[in-house]
Write a protein that holds these residues in place. Structure first.
Motif, PDB file in Angstrom:
ATOM      1  N   GLN A   1      -4.312   8.862   2.305  1.00 29.07           N
ATOM      2  CA  GLN A   1      -5.520   8.083   2.023  1.00 29.07           C
ATOM      3  C   GLN A   1      -5.522   6.769   2.795  1.00 29.07           C
ATOM      4  OE1 GLN A   1      -5.216   8.056  -2.355  1.00 29.07           O
ATOM      5  NE2 GLN A   1      -7.060   9.303  -2.428  1.00 29.07           N
ATOM      6  N   GLU A   2      -4.392   6.083   2.808  1.00 28.67           N
ATOM      7  CA  GLU A   2      -4.302   4.810   3.534  1.00 28.67           C
ATOM      8  C   GLU A   2      -4.451   5.016   5.035  1.00 28.67           C
ATOM      9  OE1 GLU A   2      -4.260   1.822   2.405  1.00 28.67           O
ATOM     10  OE2 GLU A   2      -3.971   2.215   0.272  1.00 28.67           O
TER      11      GLU A   2
ATOM     12  N   ALA B   1       0.807  -1.218   0.000  1.00 31.83           N
ATOM     13  CA  ALA B   1       0.000   0.000   0.000  1.00 31.83           C
ATOM     14  C   ALA B   1       0.840   1.267   0.000  1.00 31.83           C
ATOM     15  CB  ALA B   1      -0.925   0.003   1.219  1.00 31.83           C
ATOM     16  N   LEU B   2       2.047   1.203   0.578  1.00 28.58           N
ATOM     17  CA  LEU B   2       2.856   2.408   0.745  1.00 28.58           C
ATOM     18  C   LEU B   2       4.270   2.224   0.209  1.00 28.58           C
ATOM     19  CD1 LEU B   2       1.764   3.330   4.377  1.00 28.58           C
ATOM     20  CD2 LEU B   2       0.887   4.277   2.251  1.00 28.58           C
ATOM     21  N   PRO B   3       4.412   2.006  -1.097  1.00 30.00           N
ATOM     22  CA  PRO B   3       5.767   1.859  -1.647  1.00 30.00           C
ATOM     23  C   PRO B   3       6.493   3.199  -1.677  1.00 30.00           C
ATOM     24  CG  PRO B   3       4.179   1.950  -3.412  1.00 30.00           C
ATOM     25  CD  PRO B   3       3.384   1.941  -2.127  1.00 30.00           C
ATOM     26  N   TYR B   4       7.806   3.153  -1.587  1.00 34.23           N
ATOM     27  CA  TYR B   4       8.583   4.382  -1.712  1.00 34.23           C
ATOM     28  C   TYR B   4       8.640   4.799  -3.175  1.00 34.23           C
ATOM     29  CZ  TYR B   4      10.565   4.920   2.976  1.00 34.23           C
ATOM     30  OH  TYR B   4      10.735   5.165   4.311  1.00 34.23           O
TER      31      TYR B   4
ATOM     32  N   LEU C   1      -5.472   0.535   7.450  1.00 32.73           N
ATOM     33  CA  LEU C   1      -4.038   0.591   7.702  1.00 32.73           C
ATOM     34  C   LEU C   1      -3.711   1.647   8.751  1.00 32.73           C
ATOM     35  CD1 LEU C   1      -1.421  -0.779   6.715  1.00 32.73           C
ATOM     36  CD2 LEU C   1      -1.127   1.162   5.160  1.00 32.73           C
ATOM     37  N   GLY C   2      -4.369   2.795   8.661  1.00 38.23           N
ATOM     38  CA  GLY C   2      -4.158   3.843   9.656  1.00 38.23           C
ATOM     39  C   GLY C   2      -4.618   3.417  11.038  1.00 38.23           C
ATOM     40  N   GLN C   3      -5.730   2.688  11.088  1.00 46.24           N
ATOM     41  CA  GLN C   3      -6.219   2.178  12.373  1.00 46.24           C
ATOM     42  C   GLN C   3      -5.209   1.227  13.003  1.00 46.24           C
ATOM     43  OE1 GLN C   3     -10.057   0.391  11.658  1.00 46.24           O
ATOM     44  NE2 GLN C   3     -10.874   2.226  10.677  1.00 46.24           N
ATOM     45  N   MET C   4      -4.601   0.378  12.161  1.00 48.82           N
ATOM     46  CA  MET C   4      -3.620  -0.573  12.677  1.00 48.82           C
ATOM     47  C   MET C   4      -2.362   0.129  13.174  1.00 48.82           C
ATOM     48  SD  MET C   4      -3.669  -4.024  10.387  1.00 48.82           S
ATOM     49  CE  MET C   4      -4.226  -3.364   8.833  1.00 48.82           C
ATOM     50  N   ILE C   5      -1.904   1.124  12.414  1.00 52.39           N
ATOM     51  CA  ILE C   5      -0.716   1.868  12.838  1.00 52.39           C
ATOM     52  C   ILE C   5      -0.966   2.542  14.180  1.00 52.39           C
ATOM     53  CG2 ILE C   5       0.743   3.863  12.310  1.00 52.39           C
ATOM     54  CD1 ILE C   5       0.442   3.123   9.342  1.00 52.39           C
TER      55      ILE C   5
ATOM     56  N   ARG D   1      -0.782  13.991  12.561  1.00 54.98           N
ATOM     57  CA  ARG D   1      -2.224  14.182  12.319  1.00 54.98           C
ATOM     58  C   ARG D   1      -2.988  12.877  12.498  1.00 54.98           C
ATOM     59  NH1 ARG D   1      -4.061  19.005   8.336  1.00 54.98           N
ATOM     60  NH2 ARG D   1      -2.576  20.560   9.107  1.00 54.98           N
ATOM     61  N   LEU D   2      -2.363  11.753  12.117  1.00 60.75           N
ATOM     62  CA  LEU D   2      -3.019  10.459  12.303  1.00 60.75           C
ATOM     63  C   LEU D   2      -3.261  10.183  13.782  1.00 60.75           C
ATOM     64  CD1 LEU D   2      -3.878   7.547  11.421  1.00 60.75           C
ATOM     65  CD2 LEU D   2      -1.457   6.932  11.626  1.00 60.75           C
ATOM     66  N   LEU D   3      -2.266  10.403  14.620  1.00 61.97           N
ATOM     67  CA  LEU D   3      -2.349  10.028  16.028  1.00 61.97           C
ATOM     68  C   LEU D   3      -3.094  11.050  16.877  1.00 61.97           C
ATOM     69  CD1 LEU D   3       1.287   8.683  16.487  1.00 61.97           C
ATOM     70  CD2 LEU D   3      -0.802   7.346  16.211  1.00 61.97           C
ATOM     71  N   VAL D   4      -2.927  12.326  16.568  1.00 58.71           N
ATOM     72  CA  VAL D   4      -3.562  13.374  17.377  1.00 58.71           C
ATOM     73  C   VAL D   4      -4.953  13.716  16.855  1.00 58.71           C
ATOM     74  CG1 VAL D   4      -3.344  15.749  18.221  1.00 58.71           C
ATOM     75  CG2 VAL D   4      -1.311  14.289  18.050  1.00 58.71           C
TER      76      VAL D   4
END
Length: 201
Positions: A95-96, A74-77, A101-105, A166-169
């Motif tokens: 987007q991911e 999902a997140l290739p460089y 995926l964001g929930q898992m991270i 932004r994902l975590l906060v």
């Protein structure tokens, strides 16, 4: 990640391995990290707990294997360090991050605060392992003169840390406008310095 059993030469069953990783990912998405136990994984995958422990040393290792299998796809460089490639990758990440995926991270980072095994697996399996590829891309960009000479670790942090923040906060959205402005500001700051003009005598 390989377990002790595999290092002793026991060959994995590809079908069983796939079933375990699929079951782990499904449990993470549907039930959350706390309920993704070895017992639950084994039951859903149709294998024994002994089979899982034969190939992975602990629960955290299984979870990280399932997470990384999805994350790498999902997140290739990007292959290059130009503005379009950087924006495309950051936009894809944003987007991911708004999906499973964001929930898992978020869950893995939170769980890592109280579970050292999860913290170590996430840090070594995801952060450090994946940064090697990113660091090499940055080094090549510096060598080609595409960006200014700087610590590649700091360059990666500048690019990606705001998205994780932004994902975590959750104080602001991971919007396209945010990604565009963020990429422009970072790349502007990384632009090669122009030689200072010498004063005419």
């Amino acid at each position: 990640m390989s377990g002790e059993g595999e290092r002793r030469g026991r060959k994995r069953s590809k079908a069983a391995e796939t079933a375990v990783l699929n079951a782990t990912y499904e449990l993470l998405v549907q039930e959350g990290l706390q309920r993704t136990t070895v017992e639950a994984i084994a039951a859903r995958a149709g294998v024994s707990k002994a089979t899982i422990y034969k190939w992975w040393p602990n629960r955290a290792s299984v979870i990280m294997s399932a997470f990384l299998r999805t994350g790498r796809v999902a997140l290739p460089y990007p292959e290059t360090f130009d503005a379009q490639s950087i924006f495309a990758r950051l936009h894809m990440m944003a987007q991911e991050f708004q999906g499973p995926l964001g929930q898992m991270i978020s869950a893995l980072i939170a769980e890592g605060q109280s579970d050292p095994e999860v913290a170590q697996a996430f840090r070594e399996g995801n952060v450090l392992a994946r940064r090697k590829e990113g660091l090499e891309i940055v080094r090549r960009a510096i060598e080609r003169g595409e960006i200014r000479d700087a610590d590649p670790n700091i360059v990666l942090d500048l690019l990606y840390a705001p998205l994780y923040y932004r994902l975590l906060v959750g104080h602001q959205p991971l919007s396209e406008d945010f990604i565009r402005q963020h990429a422009e500001l970072v790349l502007s700051g990384l632009a090669p310095r122009k030689p200072e003009a010498k004063d005419e005598a």
